[in-house]
Design a protein around this motif. Structure first.
Motif, PDB file in Angstrom:
ATOM      1  N   LEU A   1      64.033 -22.105 101.486  1.00 43.45           N
ATOM      2  CA  LEU A   1      64.626 -20.881 102.030  1.00 43.45           C
ATOM      3  C   LEU A   1      65.961 -21.147 102.718  1.00 43.45           C
ATOM      4  CD1 LEU A   1      61.474 -19.105 103.515  1.00 43.45           C
ATOM      5  CD2 LEU A   1      62.506 -18.843 101.246  1.00 43.45           C
ATOM      6  N   GLY A   2      66.240 -22.380 103.050  1.00 44.08           N
ATOM      7  CA  GLY A   2      67.492 -22.682 103.726  1.00 44.08           C
ATOM      8  C   GLY A   2      67.547 -22.098 105.116  1.00 44.08           C
ATOM      9  N   THR A   3      66.526 -22.351 105.914  1.00 46.09           N
ATOM     10  CA  THR A   3      66.477 -21.772 107.252  1.00 46.09           C
ATOM     11  C   THR A   3      65.675 -22.661 108.180  1.00 46.09           C
ATOM     12  OG1 THR A   3      65.868 -19.803 108.536  1.00 46.09           O
ATOM     13  CG2 THR A   3      64.410 -20.415 106.734  1.00 46.09           C
ATOM     14  N   CYS A   4      66.021 -22.594 109.458  1.00 47.49           N
ATOM     15  CA  CYS A   4      65.199 -23.207 110.500  1.00 47.49           C
ATOM     16  C   CYS A   4      64.800 -22.146 111.518  1.00 47.49           C
ATOM     17  CB  CYS A   4      65.931 -24.367 111.180  1.00 47.49           C
ATOM     18  SG  CYS A   4      67.512 -23.915 111.917  1.00 47.49           S
ATOM     19  N   ASP A   5      64.825 -20.883 111.093  1.00 47.24           N
ATOM     20  CA  ASP A   5      64.438 -19.757 111.938  1.00 47.24           C
ATOM     21  C   ASP A   5      62.926 -19.778 112.131  1.00 47.24           C
ATOM     22  OD1 ASP A   5      63.842 -17.336 113.098  1.00 47.24           O
ATOM     23  OD2 ASP A   5      64.469 -16.121 111.382  1.00 47.24           O
ATOM     24  N   PRO A   6      62.439 -19.964 113.355  1.00 48.23           N
ATOM     25  CA  PRO A   6      60.990 -20.072 113.547  1.00 48.23           C
ATOM     26  C   PRO A   6      60.230 -18.805 113.167  1.00 48.23           C
ATOM     27  CG  PRO A   6      62.144 -20.012 115.663  1.00 48.23           C
ATOM     28  CD  PRO A   6      63.189 -20.175 114.610  1.00 48.23           C
TER      29      PRO A   6
ATOM     30  N   CYS B   1      70.647 -14.007 113.124  1.00 48.39           N
ATOM     31  CA  CYS B   1      70.998 -15.140 112.271  1.00 48.39           C
ATOM     32  C   CYS B   1      69.802 -15.530 111.417  1.00 48.39           C
ATOM     33  CB  CYS B   1      71.442 -16.328 113.118  1.00 48.39           C
ATOM     34  SG  CYS B   1      71.864 -17.779 112.127  1.00 48.39           S
ATOM     35  N   VAL B   2      69.965 -15.453 110.102  1.00 49.39           N
ATOM     36  CA  VAL B   2      68.876 -15.812 109.203  1.00 49.39           C
ATOM     37  C   VAL B   2      68.781 -17.320 109.014  1.00 49.39           C
ATOM     38  CG1 VAL B   2      68.990 -13.631 107.964  1.00 49.39           C
ATOM     39  CG2 VAL B   2      70.360 -15.558 107.167  1.00 49.39           C
ATOM     40  N   THR B   3      69.706 -18.068 109.594  1.00 48.06           N
ATOM     41  CA  THR B   3      69.665 -19.524 109.480  1.00 48.06           C
ATOM     42  C   THR B   3      68.874 -20.149 110.629  1.00 48.06           C
ATOM     43  OG1 THR B   3      71.801 -19.531 108.377  1.00 48.06           O
ATOM     44  CG2 THR B   3      71.043 -21.616 109.267  1.00 48.06           C
TER      45      THR B   3
ATOM     46  N   PRO C   1      68.588 -33.561 103.653  1.00 44.94           N
ATOM     47  CA  PRO C   1      69.427 -34.641 104.212  1.00 44.94           C
ATOM     48  C   PRO C   1      70.866 -34.184 104.380  1.00 44.94           C
ATOM     49  CG  PRO C   1      68.007 -35.469 102.471  1.00 44.94           C
ATOM     50  CD  PRO C   1      67.877 -33.973 102.442  1.00 44.94           C
ATOM     51  N   GLY C   2      71.417 -34.546 105.493  1.00 46.36           N
ATOM     52  CA  GLY C   2      72.791 -34.159 105.769  1.00 46.36           C
ATOM     53  C   GLY C   2      72.900 -32.811 106.434  1.00 46.36           C
ATOM     54  N   GLY C   3      71.797 -32.104 106.548  1.00 39.14           N
ATOM     55  CA  GLY C   3      71.830 -30.818 107.236  1.00 39.14           C
ATOM     56  C   GLY C   3      72.541 -29.727 106.482  1.00 39.14           C
ATOM     57  N   VAL C   4      72.664 -29.848 105.160  1.00 36.47           N
ATOM     58  CA  VAL C   4      73.335 -28.816 104.370  1.00 36.47           C
ATOM     59  C   VAL C   4      72.280 -27.850 103.859  1.00 36.47           C
ATOM     60  CG1 VAL C   4      74.764 -28.342 102.368  1.00 36.47           C
ATOM     61  CG2 VAL C   4      75.139 -30.418 103.711  1.00 36.47           C
ATOM     62  N   LEU C   5      72.349 -26.609 104.292  1.00 33.88           N
ATOM     63  CA  LEU C   5      71.350 -25.628 103.900  1.00 33.88           C
ATOM     64  C   LEU C   5      71.586 -25.138 102.483  1.00 33.88           C
ATOM     65  CD1 LEU C   5      71.068 -23.448 107.094  1.00 33.88           C
ATOM     66  CD2 LEU C   5      69.590 -25.288 106.357  1.00 33.88           C
ATOM     67  N   PRO C   6      70.535 -25.063 101.659  1.00 33.18           N
ATOM     68  CA  PRO C   6      70.706 -24.469 100.337  1.00 33.18           C
ATOM     69  C   PRO C   6      71.085 -22.997 100.457  1.00 33.18           C
ATOM     70  CG  PRO C   6      68.616 -25.665 100.528  1.00 33.18           C
ATOM     71  CD  PRO C   6      69.184 -25.541 101.895  1.00 33.18           C
ATOM     72  N   SER C   7      71.736 -22.504  99.409  1.00 28.98           N
ATOM     73  CA  SER C   7      72.158 -21.106  99.413  1.00 28.98           C
ATOM     74  C   SER C   7      70.951 -20.199  99.310  1.00 28.98           C
ATOM     75  CB  SER C   7      73.107 -20.829  98.251  1.00 28.98           C
ATOM     76  OG  SER C   7      73.425 -19.477  98.184  1.00 28.98           O
ATOM     77  N   ARG C   8      70.966 -19.092 100.029  1.00 27.93           N
ATOM     78  CA  ARG C   8      69.925 -18.094  99.911  1.00 27.93           C
ATOM     79  C   ARG C   8      70.565 -16.726 100.036  1.00 27.93           C
ATOM     80  NH1 ARG C   8      65.166 -16.478 104.127  1.00 27.93           N
ATOM     81  NH2 ARG C   8      64.266 -14.827 102.869  1.00 27.93           N
TER      82      ARG C   8
ATOM     83  N   ALA D   1      61.073 -13.778 101.237  1.00 25.07           N
ATOM     84  CA  ALA D   1      60.782 -15.188 101.037  1.00 25.07           C
ATOM     85  C   ALA D   1      59.988 -15.447  99.764  1.00 25.07           C
ATOM     86  CB  ALA D   1      60.010 -15.728 102.245  1.00 25.07           C
ATOM     87  N   ALA D   2      59.179 -14.492  99.341  1.00 17.28           N
ATOM     88  CA  ALA D   2      58.275 -14.752  98.219  1.00 17.28           C
ATOM     89  C   ALA D   2      58.992 -15.086  96.909  1.00 17.28           C
ATOM     90  CB  ALA D   2      57.328 -13.566  98.028  1.00 17.28           C
ATOM     91  N   PRO D   3      60.051 -14.367  96.498  1.00 17.68           N
ATOM     92  CA  PRO D   3      60.665 -14.692  95.200  1.00 17.68           C
ATOM     93  C   PRO D   3      61.177 -16.124  95.082  1.00 17.68           C
ATOM     94  CG  PRO D   3      61.286 -12.483  95.880  1.00 17.68           C
ATOM     95  CD  PRO D   3      60.587 -13.097  97.042  1.00 17.68           C
ATOM     96  N   PRO D   4      61.972 -16.645  96.049  1.00 18.63           N
ATOM     97  CA  PRO D   4      62.418 -18.039  95.877  1.00 18.63           C
ATOM     98  C   PRO D   4      61.282 -19.045  95.987  1.00 18.63           C
ATOM     99  CG  PRO D   4      63.165 -17.168  97.988  1.00 18.63           C
ATOM    100  CD  PRO D   4      62.637 -16.014  97.216  1.00 18.63           C
ATOM    101  N   LEU D   5      60.296 -18.774  96.830  1.00 15.60           N
ATOM    102  CA  LEU D   5      59.173 -19.695  96.939  1.00 15.60           C
ATOM    103  C   LEU D   5      58.354 -19.711  95.642  1.00 15.60           C
ATOM    104  CD1 LEU D   5      57.937 -18.886 100.562  1.00 15.60           C
ATOM    105  CD2 LEU D   5      59.199 -20.921  99.824  1.00 15.60           C
TER     106      LEU D   5
END
Length: 883
Positions: A589-594, A839-841, A777-784, A656-660
């Protein structure tokens, strides 16, 4: 004339609740502060439980073995309550018929003649004393009524009647057209009986037949001597419903308003029918029934006065150490307001009667005109016109309409009296129910019924396409209905089933018969205790749908086309936060949003189970909340803002369901996002989907109430984390503290900022950032969704130089040339849309803040968590679902 004998004390109140409550039944209670309406009761469980209660209570009361008639009465009353409650008739109260007749001795036209019978038709069970009691009217009677719980089941019944009929023009397409039509047409004569009266008569008759069915241990059909309805005003069939309610202990009669006022429901109840039995109400039976029923603490308190006097006195005594003078003033003010309202109602009725006698017709529009809604604008956007009744407070009522029960200018005045008796009461009817209660204007029913019928057709079309049509996945609403990912397998359709109304509709609707696998996720505590209700409710839904499919197949001599398999996955909190689940979900999902991850990890568990079961296309209930007002925070918006927010929410929403699902090799279908459904909802207004007193997604609930198990249509909206039990990750800081002490938190805060450029707001957030970093790795979030970038100078997603950290920490304004509202002050990533405040990130809210402001928000959150732990654990921010 000699005065009547003293009235015996009222029988104990018995409402439609019993020991075996399964789930709330009626949508009017959804998400409301009012006491919830009674639940649906499993008749077999009730009979078993009540048999024990009745026996023990009777033995304790009379000191001997219980009489068969006492136990039979209690069983029959419980069965009557269980049968009536799903129809919204949630008040069932026994009373002594002679006590009622004594109370109305000055009004012989409403006396109810006693039957002449033996002891309940039990066959020789009666003696001379009990037979004499029956002939004198000392028999058991039962009063049946409703709170606001009646409205939604009634509308759902009308939708069922309309299902399958050709579409009609949406009623009251414009308020002006409705008013013009009303002015051109002569007012119709008062009806002999409207749809609600017919519905009540059918429902009561059905419940009575189910209770007095001759089953061993219950009263036989011959015990029913008479059944009267309050709407039947023929001579010889009248009864005083208000007095009967007082005798039964449902409340007291207000001396000024002459309304029955209950401690629990205020003046917001209606009494519909009086059932007279042939069962003598002798001392032994009264004691046994009172002991068996009256000891249930859920029943309302008997007697007592409710109204502005009591409310004012309570407020004065609890708000401040008020002086006696202040309390007296508050009481006097409330009484004055009530007297003024009553005088205005009497004057309005008198004026209307005089006008009618003079042959003066009403020029006012019908009640339905005041509730009319216009069609969408030609450009496809929603009109700005809104309901008058839902823009103001609860006490606001529609403009004065023509009434088939009361004169045009009188009904609103009488409604104001009811408001004054129970001001701002949490059990108040919705505006639509108030209007229909006083007017019986059938046009008030047309729009909600037609809206629900149209939505049912649209959802059915979208669902049929999802499980057999094809199309695109994701926000388009449907996924592949052909072969699986390998191009060879036949499609296997599955559903993420929470047991809530959205997902349950997809499984229970006839068009969902091809769904062969339903998956429900339940989070369990260390001792195996379920932390949410989804597993139990999902099992209920799946079992009933499976039984219905089998019965339908047996009726035609075949096997179900898609035998339903229900997979229930139990998972612990530790398993949810393991890297294999939390880290994988964060990376996809490219997120660390709890908040996002707390819900999404549940989806990951369910989707993995579906993939392992062979599902190729998974369906979800995504989109119903966004379309139909499922989020509580939207209820506070005014009508225009509600419509505008719905559009913006759909445009900005990500699921979240479609990408997962795609990451697991499955297609994802979201039927509620299908164009046919969105087209119907695009014509709806706030008043079409919300009732103003907490009820949401009303057209969906009404449209599929007949397809869903009892209680599911009225289940309150719950976020995935709440229903599954994953919310414990938020509400149990001590659980996190056992895995991350204060020193570890301090280290995580420093590391996450220095290495990843994210301001941590608590232990759960720190775990989410760590899981994301380990998986990316590197902290680069995938695109979402839209492509997300990081603010220039923030480090580009990698470690930040010390100078950059110092500069960002000291910054008091957003760097020059960067528009405020674009970059998140807590992680530096863009907010997907200028002006967006979440923020969705990283999950920061409010997010369009400077780094210094974001640091202060994070520091306050960490302090709040530390204080909660210092007080023994509790808390966590009550993040609003979808807010």
């Amino acid at each position: 004339m000699a005065p009547p004998p003293p009235v015996p004390p009222p029988a104990p109140v018995f409402v439609a609740t019993a020991a075996a409550v399964v789930a709330p039944v009626c949508p009017p209670s959804v998400g409301r502060a009012a006491p919830p309406p009674p639940g649906a009761v499993d008749a077999a469980a009730v009979d078993a439980a009540v048999a024990v209660d009745a026996s023990a209570a009777a033995a304790a009361a009379v000191g001997d073995a219980p009489t068969p008639i006492a136990a039979a009465i209690v069983r029959t009353l419980n069965r009557l309550a269980a049968s009536a409650a799903p129809a919204g008739l949630d008040l069932v109260a026994p009373l002594r018929l002679s006590a009622y007749n004594n109370a109305v001795y000055k009004s012989p036209h409403v006396r109810v003649p006693p039957p002449s019978a033996t002891r309940g038709g039990q066959g020789g069970g009666g003696d001379a004393t009990s037979t004499a009691s029956a002939e004198k009217g000392d028999v058991l009677a039962v009063l049946i009524g409703n709170t606001r719980a009646l409205w939604e089941p009634f509308l759902a019944s009308l939708v069922r009647e309309e299902t399958g009929r050709p579409p009609r023009p949406l009623p009251a397409e414009t308020a002006a057209a409705a008013a013009a039509a009303a002015a051109a047409a002569a007012p119709p004569p008062p009806p002999a009986g409207g749809p609600l009266d017919a519905y009540v008569e059918r429902s009561v008759a059905t419940a009575v037949a189910a209770a007095f069915d001759g089953t061993p241990g219950r009263l036989p059909p011959t015990a029913v001597a008479d059944l009267r309805f309050a709407a039947d005003v023929r001579p010889g069939r009248l009864f005083g419903a208000t007095t009967a309610g007082a005798v039964a202990g449902l409340g007291t009669v207000h001396p000024t308003a002459r309304l029955l006022v209950s401690d629990q429901w205020g003046a917001w109840l209606a009494l519909r029918a009086l059932l007279v039995t042939t069962v003598p109400y002798d001392a032994g039976v009264e004691t046994a029934v009172a002991a068996a029923i009256g000891r249930d603490s859920r029943h309302p308190r008997r007697g007592g006065r409710e109204g502005p006097v009591a409310a004012a006195a309570t407020t004065a005594s609890t708000a401040t150490p008020a002086t006696p003078t202040a309390a007296t003033d508050a009481t006097r003010s409330a009484e004055d307001a009530l007297h003024a309202a009553f005088a205005a109602a009497v004057a309005a009725s008198a004026a209307a009667a005089a006008a009618a006698a003079d042959g003066v017709g009403s020029e006012e529009a019908p009640a339905s005109a005041s509730l009319a809604l216009p069609p969408p604008r030609p450009d496809g956007s929603d009109s700005a016109m809104a309901l008058v009744t839902t823009t103001a407070t609860k006490a606001t009522l529609p403009p004065l309409p023509y009434s088939s029960r009361l004169a045009p200018s009188a009904w609103r005045a009488w409604a104001a009296v009811r408001e004054a008796v129970s001001p701002n009461h949490p059990a108040r009817y919705s505006d639509a129910q108030v209007a229909y209660h006083y007017t019986a204007d059938e046009q008030l029913l047309e729009r909600p019924v037609e809206v629900a019928r149209r939505l049912r057709v649209a959802v059915g079309r979208a669902l049929a396409k999802a499980v057999g049509g094809g199309g695109s996945s994701g926000s388009g609403g449907v996924g592949s209905g052909g072969s699986g990912p390998d191009g060879l397998r036949q499609p296997v359709y599955g559903l993420l089933l929470s047991g809530g109304v959205d997902s349950s509709v997809l499984l229970a609707a006839p068009e969902g018969a091809s769904i062969s696998i339903a998956v429900t996720v339940g989070v369990v505590d260390a001792d195996g205790t379920a932390l949410g209700a989804d597993a139990a409710t999902g099992a209920l839904v799946a079992a009933e749908v499976s039984d219905r499919r089998a019965a339908a197949a047996a009726a035609v001599g075949g096997a179900p086309s898609a035998p339903l398999r229900h997979v229930v996955v139990s998972v612990s909190l530790d398993e949810l936060v393991a890297d294999a689940t939390l880290g994988w979900t964060a990376a996809v999902l490219g997120t660390c949003d709890p908040m996002e991850l707390r819900n999404a990890v549940v989806l990951t568990v369910g989707l993995r189970a579906a993939a392992e079961a062979g599902v190729t296309t998974i369906l979800t209930g995504d989109g119903a909340d966004e379309l139909l007002g499922g989020y509580a925070y939207t209820h506070r918006l005014d009508p225009d803002a509600f419509v505008a927010h719905r559009s913006s929410l759909l445009n900005a929403a990500t699921w979240a369901a479609p990408p997962l699902a795609a990451a697991l090799g499955m297609a994802c279908c979201q039927p509620y996002l299908h164009p046919s459904v969105r087209a119907v909802v695009g014509n709806l207004f706030k008043a079409d989907v919300l009732d103003g007193i907490g009820g949401d997604k009303l057209p969906l609930r009404r449209a599929f109430a007949a397809d869903l198990p009892a209680g599911v249509a009225g289940r309150a909206k719950a976020a995935v984390e709440v229903g599954s039990g994953a919310a414990a990750l938020r509400t149990r800081p001590t659980w996190w503290a056992a895995r991350m002490d204060a020193a570890a938190v301090a280290a995580a805060v420093a590391t996450c900022w220095a290495t990843h450029g994210v301001r941590v707001r608590g232990r759960e957030h720190a775990a989410c950032v760590a899981a994301w970093a380990a998986a990316s790795p590197g902290g680069v979030l995938p695109s979402r969704g839209s492509r997300r970038e990081r603010q220039p100078g923030w480090g580009g997603g990698g470690p930040l130089p010390a100078s950059a950290v110092a500069t960002a920490s000291a910054a008091s304004v957003v760097p020059a040339g960067v528009a405020r509202g674009w970059w998140c002050g807590g992680c530096g990533y863009d907010l997907a849309a200028a002006g967006r405040d979440y923020c969705v990130t990283c999950g920061l809210w409010p997010a369009n803040r400077t780094p210094a402001e974001a640091a202060a928000i994070a520091a306050r959150a960490l302090d709040a968590e530390a204080q909660a732990l210092g007080k023994g654990g509790g808390g966590g921010d009550p993040e609003e679902d979808g807010g």
